[in-house]
Design a protein around this motif. Structure first.
Motif: not given
Length: 94
Positions: A1-19
């Motif tokens: 199985m291939l690995a999914a790709k992730s791209d962290v777009q925001i990472d601060n004290e409140e949230v982390r947003v990953t595509e």
């Protein structure tokens, strides 16, 4: 199985947003969510969810139709379809 790709777009004290991008035949790998989180599908699709005990289920994604989960969820997410799955994962830190 291939690995999914992730791209962290925001990472601060409140949230982390990953595509996340799961090509056909790819998976995130088994993981445990350490924070409450919201999933926002970018495209419609179907994910296969594999629980720690190996139980498999299907999850239907509708573009723009978000859902929420509490911390502690354990699973692997697979794309067993012929089209790419894309979603945003918003982890709530605060």
């Amino acid at each position: 199985m291939l690995a999914a790709k992730s791209d962290v777009q925001i990472d601060n004290e409140e949230v982390r947003v990953t595509e996340w991008r799961l090509a056909p035949g790819s998976a995130t790998g088994h993981h445990t969510h350490g924070m409450d989180y919201v999933i926002v599908p970018v495209v419609a699709g179907e994910m296969t969810i594999v629980a720690p005990n190996g139980e498999r289920s299907k999850a239907q994604l509708a573009a723009g139709k978000s859902y929420f989960r509490k911390a502690g969820v354990q699973h692997d997410v697979l794309n067993e379809t012929s089209t790419e799955i894309v979603f945003l994962e918003i982890e709530l830190k605060a």
